[in-house]
Design an enzyme around this catalytic site. Structure first.
Site, PDB file in Angstrom:
ATOM      1  N   GLN A  15       1.017  -1.289  -0.021  1.00 49.42           N
ATOM      2  CA  GLN A  15       0.148  -0.012  -0.109  1.00 49.42           C
ATOM      3  C   GLN A  15       0.877   1.218  -0.078  1.00 49.42           C
ATOM      4  OE1 GLN A  15      -3.024   0.571  -0.505  1.00 49.42           O
ATOM      5  NE2 GLN A  15      -3.695  -1.614  -0.797  1.00 49.42           N
ATOM      6  N   SER A  16       1.913   1.331  -0.774  1.00 48.28           N
ATOM      7  CA  SER A  16       3.028   2.340  -0.645  1.00 48.28           C
ATOM      8  C   SER A  16       2.321   3.558  -1.279  1.00 48.28           C
ATOM      9  CB  SER A  16       4.073   1.971  -1.343  1.00 48.28           C
ATOM     10  OG  SER A  16       4.950   3.058  -1.675  1.00 48.28           O
ATOM     11  N   ASN A  17       2.463   4.713  -0.802  1.00 45.68           N
ATOM     12  CA  ASN A  17       1.846   6.133  -1.345  1.00 45.68           C
ATOM     13  C   ASN A  17       2.958   6.612  -2.363  1.00 45.68           C
ATOM     14  OD1 ASN A  17      -0.752   6.548   0.191  1.00 45.68           O
ATOM     15  ND2 ASN A  17       0.815   6.575   1.951  1.00 45.68           N
ATOM     16  N   VAL A  38       4.999   4.745  -4.209  1.00 46.64           N
ATOM     17  CA  VAL A  38       4.853   3.844  -5.470  1.00 46.64           C
ATOM     18  C   VAL A  38       3.842   4.339  -6.231  1.00 46.64           C
ATOM     19  CG1 VAL A  38       4.262   1.640  -6.583  1.00 46.64           C
ATOM     20  CG2 VAL A  38       5.949   1.469  -4.505  1.00 46.64           C
TER      21      VAL A  38
END
Ligand SMILES: *Cc1c(COP(=O)(O)O)cnc(C)c1O
Length: 332
Positions: free
Chosen positions: A75-77, A79
Site C-alpha cells: 500500500q505504498s503511497n 509507489v
C-alpha cells in the site's frame, strides 16, 4: 543554499495551503493547530512523495532514463505517486512491492494504492519482507538495460538526499507562509518513515536560520533507529545544498510510541484520530502514516506537552488513497 541549481520537473501544485483547524483546536482545548496541506500536492491524489519526486525525476530526466525502478510496501503511497509521475513523463515504471504486512486481507492486497498502481500501468512484482531491495532493484536495472532501456533507481520513499530536497523546499515555503499569515509557530509535527521528509524539513529550516522545533512521529522503527536514519540523511542533504553542519544530532527527535504492533497495523488511537479529523475538519488522513502521526500529536496535546497559547503545525503528508485498503477495519 539555492535549490534552483538542481534538476527538477514540476509535478506538484505549490505552494500547498496552510490552514487553521479551528474546530479541532477548540475540541482538544489546547494549542491552535494548523495543517500544512501536502495532501494537496495534486499528483494522483497527492501526498508528500510528489515534492520529492520533482527532484528524483529531475535527475532521471537529466540522465536520459526511460524507465523508473522503485520499491515500497503493497500500500505504498510513494509507489502510487512514482507510477503517476512516470506516466506524466512518458517513462515505464518497474515496481518491487514488499509484503510487509503479514496475512493481509483481500482488500489490502488489491484496493487502495495498489489498485491505482495498476491504473497507471506500472509493472508490479511482489517480494517477501526482508528482501535486499538494493540487490533486487539492481537486478531489475540489469534486466531493463539488456532490453535496451535506460533505468533510473529511486530508493524507497524517494528518501535519499536528492528526494529530500523536496522537503528542504517545503520548509522554506512554510517559512514564507508563516510570515505572510503573521504567525509565530511553536512546533512542527510530521510523520516520519523512510526519513526524507523529516530530514529535508530539518535542513530547509536550519539552513534558513530558523530553529522551529520539529517532532517526527515514527511509524515503523524504534526511536534510536529512526532518529539515526533521519540524522544521517539530514547530514547528506545538508552537504548537497552546501549547508554542512546545519543540523545537530540532538535536534532530530522522533517519538515512536504510536506504532502499535507494527508498520501498517491499525491502532485504536489512529482510528480515533482519523475519525476525529474527518468529523471536525472534513479532512482525510491515512492509517499507516498521517493517522498514527495525528494520534501522536493529539496525545501530546492531551498530555499537556502542547498547550493553550501555542501554535502547532501538523504536516499532512497525504495517503488517503490507502484508506480504502483499510475499509474492513476502520469503522468497526
Ligand atoms: C511516505 C509517507 C510518509 C513518510 O515520509 P518519509 O519521507 O518516508 O519519512 C508520511 N505520510 C505518508 C502519507 C507517506 O506516504
Amino acid at each position: 543554499m539555492n535549490l534552483s541549481d538542481f534538476p527538477r520537473v514540476r509535478l506538484a501544485h505549490l505552494p500547498t495551503p496552510l490552514e487553521h483547524m479551528s474546530r479541532l483546536s477548540e475540541h482538544l482545548g489546547g494549542p491552535e493547530i494548523f495543517v500544512k496541506r501536502d495532501d494537496c500536492t495534486g499528483l494522483a491524489t497527492g501526498g508528500n512523495k510528489t515534492r520529492k519526486l520533482e527532484f528524483s525525476m529531475g535527475e532521471a530526466v537529466k540522465q536520459g532514463a526511460d524507465t523508473i525502478i522503485t520499491v515500497g510496501a503493497i500500500q505504498s503511497n510513494h509507489v502510487r505517486q512514482a507510477a503517476a509521475a512516470a506516466c506524466k513523463l512518458g517513462m515505464a515504471c518497474e515496481v518491487l512491492l514488499e509484503s510487509r504486512v503479514s496475512d493481509p486481507s483481500e482488500i489490502y492486497s488489491k484496493s487502495g494504492n495498489v489498485f491505482l498502481d495498476r491504473i497507471f500501468g506500472a509493472n508490479l512484482r511482489q517480494f517477501d519482507a526482508g528482501t535486499d531491495f538494493n540487490v533486487a532493484m539492481k537486478s531489475v536495472a540489469d534486466e531493463v538495460r539488456r532490453a535496451g532501456g535506460t533505468p533510473y533507481i529511486i530508493p524507497g520513499g524517494a528518501s535519499n538526499a536528492v528526494g529530500a530536497l523536496g522537503y528542504v523546499d517545503c520548509g522554506i515555503e512554510m517559512l514564507g507562509q508563516f510570515k505572510e499569515q503573521n504567525l509565530t509557530i511553536d512546533h512542527l509535527v510530521s510523520a516520519t518513515g523512510s526519513a526524507g521528509t523529516h530530514a529535508g524539513l530539518a535542513v530547509g529550516l536550519r539552513a534558513s536560520g530558523n530553529d522551529l522545533p520539529i517532532l517526527g512521529i515514527g511509524v515503523n522503527a524504534p526511536q534510536d533507529v529512526q532518529e539515526e536514519r533521519v540524522y544521517k540523511l539530514a547530514v547528506e542533504t545538508a552537504e548537497l545544498v552546501g549547508a554542512k553542519d546545519c543540523v545537530a544530532r540532538e535536534d532530530i527527535i522522533a517519538d515512536c510510541n504510536y506504532i502499535g504492533s507494527g508498520y501498517g497495523i491499525p491502532t485504536e488511537s489512529m482510528n480515533e484520530a482519523i475519525l476525529m479529523l474527518a468529523r471536525f475538519e472534513g479532512l482525510l488522513f491515512d492509517p499507516v502514516y498521517s493517522g498514527k502521526a495525528l494520534a501522536g500529536m493529539i496525545d501530546h496535546v492531551r498530555q499537556g506537552r502542547f498547550t493553550k497559547g501555542q501554535n502547532i503545525v501538523f504536516l499532512h503528508t497525504g495517503g488517503s488513497a490507502g484508506l480504502f485498503a483499510y475499509s474492513d477495519t476502520l469503522l468497526t
